[in-house]
Motif scaffolding. Structure first.
Motif, PDB file in Angstrom:
ATOM      1  N   VAL A   6       0.836  -1.208   0.000  1.00 25.83           N
ATOM      2  CA  VAL A   6       0.000   0.000   0.000  1.00 25.83           C
ATOM      3  C   VAL A   6       0.866   1.252   0.000  1.00 25.83           C
ATOM      4  O   VAL A   6       0.691   2.162  -0.824  1.00 25.83           O
ATOM      5  N   VAL A   7       1.815   1.305   0.923  1.00 21.09           N
ATOM      6  CA  VAL A   7       2.603   2.519   1.142  1.00 21.09           C
ATOM      7  C   VAL A   7       3.544   2.811  -0.028  1.00 21.09           C
ATOM      8  O   VAL A   7       3.635   3.955  -0.501  1.00 21.09           O
ATOM      9  N   ALA A   8       4.253   1.802  -0.502  1.00 25.43           N
ATOM     10  CA  ALA A   8       5.199   2.008  -1.597  1.00 25.43           C
ATOM     11  C   ALA A   8       4.481   2.471  -2.863  1.00 25.43           C
ATOM     12  O   ALA A   8       4.964   3.357  -3.581  1.00 25.43           O
ATOM     13  N   THR A   9       3.337   1.879  -3.125  1.00 31.46           N
ATOM     14  CA  THR A   9       2.585   2.246  -4.324  1.00 31.46           C
ATOM     15  C   THR A   9       2.093   3.688  -4.248  1.00 31.46           C
ATOM     16  O   THR A   9       2.168   4.442  -5.230  1.00 31.46           O
ATOM     17  N   ALA A  10       1.605   4.086  -3.093  1.00 35.73           N
ATOM     18  CA  ALA A  10       1.164   5.467  -2.912  1.00 35.73           C
ATOM     19  C   ALA A  10       2.329   6.438  -3.137  1.00 35.73           C
ATOM     20  O   ALA A  10       2.176   7.477  -3.811  1.00 35.73           O
ATOM     21  N   GLY A  11       3.489   6.105  -2.590  1.00 34.44           N
ATOM     22  CA  GLY A  11       4.658   6.950  -2.781  1.00 34.44           C
ATOM     23  C   GLY A  11       5.052   7.070  -4.234  1.00 34.44           C
ATOM     24  O   GLY A  11       5.408   8.156  -4.721  1.00 34.44           O
ATOM     25  N   ALA A  12       4.990   5.964  -4.967  1.00 34.21           N
ATOM     26  CA  ALA A  12       5.387   5.968  -6.376  1.00 34.21           C
ATOM     27  C   ALA A  12       4.410   6.767  -7.240  1.00 34.21           C
ATOM     28  O   ALA A  12       4.824   7.468  -8.166  1.00 34.21           O
ATOM     29  N   ILE A  13       3.122   6.658  -6.948  1.00 36.03           N
ATOM     30  CA  ILE A  13       2.131   7.447  -7.695  1.00 36.03           C
ATOM     31  C   ILE A  13       2.443   8.932  -7.532  1.00 36.03           C
ATOM     32  O   ILE A  13       2.469   9.693  -8.512  1.00 36.03           O
ATOM     33  N   LEU A  44      -3.426  11.146 -16.005  1.00 32.36           N
ATOM     34  CA  LEU A  44      -3.934   9.870 -15.515  1.00 32.36           C
ATOM     35  C   LEU A  44      -2.982   8.747 -15.902  1.00 32.36           C
ATOM     36  O   LEU A  44      -2.707   7.847 -15.103  1.00 32.36           O
ATOM     37  N   LEU A  45      -2.468   8.800 -17.130  1.00 36.77           N
ATOM     38  CA  LEU A  45      -1.520   7.769 -17.564  1.00 36.77           C
ATOM     39  C   LEU A  45      -0.294   7.757 -16.659  1.00 36.77           C
ATOM     40  O   LEU A  45       0.226   6.696 -16.307  1.00 36.77           O
ATOM     41  N   GLY A  46       0.161   8.949 -16.244  1.00 38.52           N
ATOM     42  CA  GLY A  46       1.295   9.025 -15.333  1.00 38.52           C
ATOM     43  C   GLY A  46       0.970   8.424 -13.984  1.00 38.52           C
ATOM     44  O   GLY A  46       1.794   7.706 -13.390  1.00 38.52           O
ATOM     45  N   ALA A  47      -0.234   8.696 -13.479  1.00 40.34           N
ATOM     46  CA  ALA A  47      -0.637   8.129 -12.190  1.00 40.34           C
ATOM     47  C   ALA A  47      -0.716   6.608 -12.271  1.00 40.34           C
ATOM     48  O   ALA A  47      -0.272   5.894 -11.354  1.00 40.34           O
ATOM     49  N   CYS A  48      -1.277   6.093 -13.364  1.00 40.25           N
ATOM     50  CA  CYS A  48      -1.362   4.633 -13.538  1.00 40.25           C
ATOM     51  C   CYS A  48       0.024   4.018 -13.661  1.00 40.25           C
ATOM     52  O   CYS A  48       0.316   2.969 -13.069  1.00 40.25           O
ATOM     53  N   SER A  49       0.888   4.671 -14.417  1.00 38.09           N
ATOM     54  CA  SER A  49       2.252   4.166 -14.582  1.00 38.09           C
ATOM     55  C   SER A  49       3.008   4.199 -13.265  1.00 38.09           C
ATOM     56  O   SER A  49       3.769   3.271 -12.938  1.00 38.09           O
ATOM     57  N   GLY A  50       2.802   5.266 -12.481  1.00 42.82           N
ATOM     58  CA  GLY A  50       3.431   5.345 -11.170  1.00 42.82           C
ATOM     59  C   GLY A  50       2.955   4.250 -10.241  1.00 42.82           C
ATOM     60  O   GLY A  50       3.729   3.703  -9.447  1.00 42.82           O
ATOM     61  N   CYS A  51       1.685   3.917 -10.345  1.00 42.73           N
ATOM     62  CA  CYS A  51       1.128   2.827  -9.537  1.00 42.73           C
ATOM     63  C   CYS A  51       1.849   1.519  -9.839  1.00 42.73           C
ATOM     64  O   CYS A  51       2.288   0.817  -8.924  1.00 42.73           O
ATOM     65  N   ILE A  52       1.992   1.202 -11.128  1.00 42.89           N
ATOM     66  CA  ILE A  52       2.681  -0.035 -11.514  1.00 42.89           C
ATOM     67  C   ILE A  52       4.147   0.023 -11.092  1.00 42.89           C
ATOM     68  O   ILE A  52       4.709  -0.972 -10.610  1.00 42.89           O
TER      69      ILE A  52
END
Length: 428
Positions: free
Chosen positions: A257-264, A280-288
């Motif tokens: 949870v935490v790492a993904t939030a940080g990356a987004i 939005l594409l950047g947010a999705c890419s950051g999530c991955i």
């Protein structure tokens, strides 16, 4: 015993069948249920997660080709896993491959146990990892490859790359014995798949019109849906790698949870700073990117370490798809290497740092220093990059000789949906 296996990069979920003899006499129903749920979540990551995520990134004339490639390779890997894959990955063997002791799941019945849960569930759980790894690869060379070539490549690469690397890391092979830490697949899944996707992108060449025409994702809501499915499924991916419903699973869950939030946040704000607008594409890419980066570290680093890994992973992923892609001069259609390769490498190396007990992690094996652990992590990254790349080159060359790799340019421009599958996603 479990502590030592963790320090060797082996979760309880990755125990070889030969170690099942040390398991309790009866299945723990709670752990068994937990692992079945985690398995279903990881399967959900491939169908429909990866299919929708990749499909939305492509042009509308090729979306069905991607969905078909993901679904059919998924089925192919499932069958090969039962025939010989599980045995070569997790039965006793040498430093690189297991044996054929459990081919066709010979000797594995309803009373067989791995850790504290059914070995049949272990078979399914590890199968789900193999399926998503092969599915990840196809994003690197989408929109121009023959469907028959995808199938041939998948069968060969699965056999000569995924299986030996899984055995080396999780099946008691070379890298496990060397002390490499890979909790849930930084090397086995992400770097492995990214290397193969990159080789495929080079061998197939750039798409017709690449660099001259605008190649934009045809359906960003589909990308968002696929990303969201992957995010939820990833809890099965990471928490399930603890092998039981325990504190390690809880740590892996929270770290995810935490790492993904940080990356987004790091991806979006860096993109906002550089390009002037958050996307939005950047947010999705950051999530991955965050999910990939924390995968090898999820069960061994503290929450603070996971946050730093996520923040670094998001920025590294943006660099991978914007700058590194230009340096490599490659048409990696879905940025498989830019995200999964770069963030997988970052995650693996930082696992060696933040596993230190002084930084909130679970600690290294006795006598191991941070410098030594980081070196082992780097060695595992290098071996995976080279092994997967060579295996992919061999697999693509064989497919090229047998059926040819690339569709004719006329068919490519018209779209693979119609020419390869006789269907259209958006009939007028």
């Amino acid at each position: 015993m479990k502590k030592r296996l963790s320090m060797l990069g082996l979760s309880a979920a990755a125990l070889a069948p030969s170690l099942a003899q040390a398991a309790p006499a009866a299945i723990d129903k709670a752990d068994n249920a937990f692992m079945m749920i985690c398995t279903a979540l990881v399967l959900f990551m491939t169908l429909p997660g990866i299919a929708l995520f990749y499909g939305g990134l492509l042009r509308g004339k090729n979306v069905l080709s991607m969905l078909t490639q993901v679904m059919v390779t998924f089925a192919l890997v499932c069958v090969l896993w039962v025939l010989y894959g599980y045995s070569l990955a997790f039965s006793e063997g040498n430093a690189f491959y297991g044996g054929f002791d459990t081919a066709m799941l010979k000797g594995i019945g309803i009373d067989s146990i791995t850790g504290s849960y059914s070995q049949l569930v272990h078979v399914a759980f590890q199968c789900s990892f193999a399926c998503i790894t092969v599915a990840l690869v196809v994003g690197g060379f989408a929109e121009r490859i023959r469907f028959s070539a995808v199938i041939i490549f998948a069968a060969i690469w699965f056999t000569i790359s995924y299986l030996p690397i899984a055995h080396m890391v999780w099946g008691g092979g070379f890298l496990a014995a060397d002390g490499a830490l890979d909790f849930a697949g930084g090397t086995v899944v992400h770097i492995n798949a990214a290397s193969a996707g990159l080789i495929g992108a080079y061998l197939l060449g750039k798409r017709a019109g690449f660099g001259k025409e605008a190649f934009k994702p045809h359906n960003l809501p589909m990308v968002f849906t696929g990303t969201s499915i992957l995010y939820i499924g990833w809890f099965g991916f990471n928490a399930g790698s603890a092998g039981e419903a325990n504190g390690v699973a809880a740590l892996a869950f929270l770290n995810t949870v935490v790492a993904t939030a940080g990356a987004i946040l790091s991806w979006v704000f860096a993109e906002w700073l550089v390009r002037g607008k958050p996307s939005l594409l950047g947010a999705c890419s950051g999530c991955i990117a965050g999910l990939v980066a924390v995968t090898p570290a999820a069960g061994t680093v503290g929450v603070g370490g996971a946050l730093i890994i996520g923040l670094v992973g998001g920025a590294a992923g943006l660099w991978g798809v914007v700058t590194l892609k230009k340096w490599l001069n490659v048409d990696d259609t879905c940025d498989v290497f830019g995200v999964h390769g770069v963030c997988g490498i970052v995650g693996c190396l930082l696992t060696g740092v933040f596993t230190a007990s002084s930084l909130g992690g679970t600690g290294y094996a006795e006598g191991v220093t941070m410098g030594h652990q980081v070196w082992i992590q780097l060695l595992s990254v290098i071996i995976t990059l080279i092994w997967s790349s060579v295996a992919a080159f061999i697999a693509f060359k064989i497919a090229g000789v047998l059926v040819g790799l690339r569709v004719p340019e006329e068919q490519e421009r018209e779209g693979l949906d119609i020419n390869s599958h006789g269907e259209s996603a958006y009939n007028q």
